[in-house]
Design an enzyme around this catalytic site. Structure first.
Site, PDB file in Angstrom:
ATOM      1  CE  LYS A  51      36.887  -1.056 -10.447  1.00  0.00           C
ATOM      2  NZ  LYS A  51      36.878  -1.333  -9.173  1.00  0.00           N
ATOM      3  N   GLY A  92      32.028   1.332  -2.673  1.00  0.00           N
ATOM      4  CA  GLY A  92      32.634   2.571  -2.164  1.00  0.00           C
ATOM      5  C   GLY A  92      33.700   3.135  -3.083  1.00  0.00           C
ATOM      6  CG  LEU A  93      32.841   5.736  -5.687  1.00  0.00           C
ATOM      7  CD1 LEU A  93      32.827   7.255  -5.470  1.00  0.00           C
ATOM      8  CD2 LEU A  93      32.442   5.431  -7.126  1.00  0.00           C
ATOM      9  CB  CYS A 106      28.206   6.967  -5.627  1.00  0.00           C
ATOM     10  SG  CYS A 106      28.796   5.474  -4.813  1.00  0.00           S
ATOM     11  CE  LYS A 149      24.816   5.149 -12.986  1.00  0.00           C
ATOM     12  NZ  LYS A 149      25.763   4.065 -13.217  1.00  0.00           N
ATOM     13  CB  ILE A 189      18.167   4.797 -11.908  1.00  0.00           C
ATOM     14  CG1 ILE A 189      17.926   3.287 -11.857  1.00  0.00           C
ATOM     15  CG2 ILE A 189      16.971   5.574 -12.328  1.00  0.00           C
ATOM     16  CD1 ILE A 189      16.843   2.820 -10.897  1.00  0.00           C
ATOM     17  CG  ASN A 190      24.303   5.041  -9.131  1.00  0.00           C
ATOM     18  OD1 ASN A 190      24.470   3.883  -8.736  1.00  0.00           O
ATOM     19  ND2 ASN A 190      25.310   5.875  -9.286  1.00  0.00           N
ATOM     20  N   GLY A 237      19.224  -0.423 -15.273  1.00  0.00           N
ATOM     21  CA  GLY A 237      18.638  -0.903 -14.020  1.00  0.00           C
ATOM     22  C   GLY A 237      17.923  -2.208 -14.309  1.00  0.00           C
ATOM     23  N   GLY A 238      18.614  -3.317 -14.051  1.00  0.00           N
ATOM     24  CA  GLY A 238      17.971  -4.630 -14.182  1.00  0.00           C
ATOM     25  C   GLY A 238      17.808  -5.131 -15.594  1.00  0.00           C
TER      26      GLY A 238
END
Ligand SMILES: Cc1cc2nc3c(=O)[nH]c(=O)nc-3n(C[C@H](O)[C@H](O)[C@H](O)COP(=O)(O)O)c2cc1C
Length: 305
Positions: free
Chosen positions: A47, A74-75, A132, A167, A193-194, A245-246
């Protein structure tokens, strides 16, 4: 025919297979340990971790869309000191490389976090989250500008000797430029990606569903965007790229490798199928046998040739 070689090296991060967890989707590994052993992964990326503990954004933090998930976590995290005392000793015993995703509000915070982890033998790499979309300060502000991104990465590089991943966000118009600046500043690898900024409106309440208004879209909806990002960035940088991503199936992972990713990470799919790492590894193995590849490196970027 012997099994193909699927081990991968990213900087000094040696992984037995190319499948990593995507940060924020596997916590610190504890919740899933009884369902799928940590050992199934090539590396575990934990995380997003900050200097002080964070409560994160008010609920609801997750909303489903027809082909993806929007989160505005939100981290939420216990802060670096608790991670060092409570999580790292446990994670360090598993024999799987541990990567800590770091988020800061300022250059000083990123440097502090990297220095604290430099002292910890359990940590093989850090992943700087400068992407983020769900926090007001720091993070994405660095990741949206090539000069700021390069400056931050250079500072962290001076303070962290092990593998440094960075990232990046797809929410920019000049991704290859930012990737180039980050590479030049000393990153060992890029994670792409983020999430993509997105929202859902509740038509009855006539308000956004997420109290934060917007959040970050992940899952199948973003896979084509992520592939394009990997394709564009790997055309111009030389450092390895972790594509994400997906990714929900082995075929998705293979697409990323063919586009130029050296390894892949899986996020949203863990929520529906925690057994996914073994399935992807098996799928990559059979694909390589079918195509006659002996080493996964031969496959990287093959769609370009
Ligand atoms: C619930 C949730 C929490 C996330 N938290 C983080 C985080 O703390 N740090 C980070 O760099 N990315 C975070 N991400 C982004 C993922 O690591 C990943 O880049 C993104 O979800 C795309 O992959 P996916 O489509 O496989 O989920 C989060 C994503 C989700 C869905």
């Amino acid at each position: 025919m012997p099994d193909p070689v699927i081990s991968v090296k990213i900087g000094d991060l040696q992984m037995k297979n190319p499948v990593m967890t995507a940060s924020g989707c596997y916590g610190y590994g504890e919740e899933y340990q009884d369902i799928v052993p940590l050992e199934a992964w090539g590396a575990v990326v934990v995380k997003g971790t900050t200097c002080a503990p964070r409560e994160g954004n008010p609920p609801p933090r997750l909303v489903e869309t027809p082909s993806g998930l929007i989160n505005s976590v939100g981290l939420h995290n216990p802060g670096i000191e608790t991670v060092i005392e409570r999580e790292l000793p446990r994670l360090g015993e598993k024999g799987v490389p541990v990567v800590v995703n770091l988020a800061g509000e300022s250059e000083e915070e990123y440097i502090y976090l990297a220095r604290r982890l430099e002292e910890r033998a359990e940590v093989e790499a850090v992943e700087l989250n400068i992407s983020c979309p769900n926090v007001k300060k720091g993070g994405i502000a660095f990741g949206s500008d090539a000069v700021s991104a390069g400056k931050l990465v250079a500072k962290v590089r001076e303070n962290f000797s092990r593998t440094l991943l960075v990232k990046l966000t797809p929410n920019v118009g000049n991704l290859p430029e930012i990737a180039g600046a980050v590479e030049k500043a000393g990153a060992d690898a890029l994670s792409l990606i983020n999430t993509l900024r997105a929202m859902v409106i509740d038509i009855h309440a006539q308000k956004p569903v997420l109290p934060a208004g917007t959040g970050g879209l992940s899952g199948p909806a973003i896979k084509p965007v992520a592939l394009r990002a990997v394709w564009e960035v790997t055309a111009s940088v030389n450092v390895p790229v972790v594509g994400m991503g997906g990714i929900f199936t082995p075929e998705d992972a293979i697409e990323f490798i063919l586009a130029g990713a050296n390894a892949v990470a899986v996020g949203s799919a863990i929520f529906v199928n925690p057994r996914i790492p073994a399935e992807i590894v098996e799928g990559i193995n059979s694909y390589m046998k079918q195509k006659g590849y002996e080493n996964i490196g031969e496959m990287v970027g093959a769609a370009r040739q």
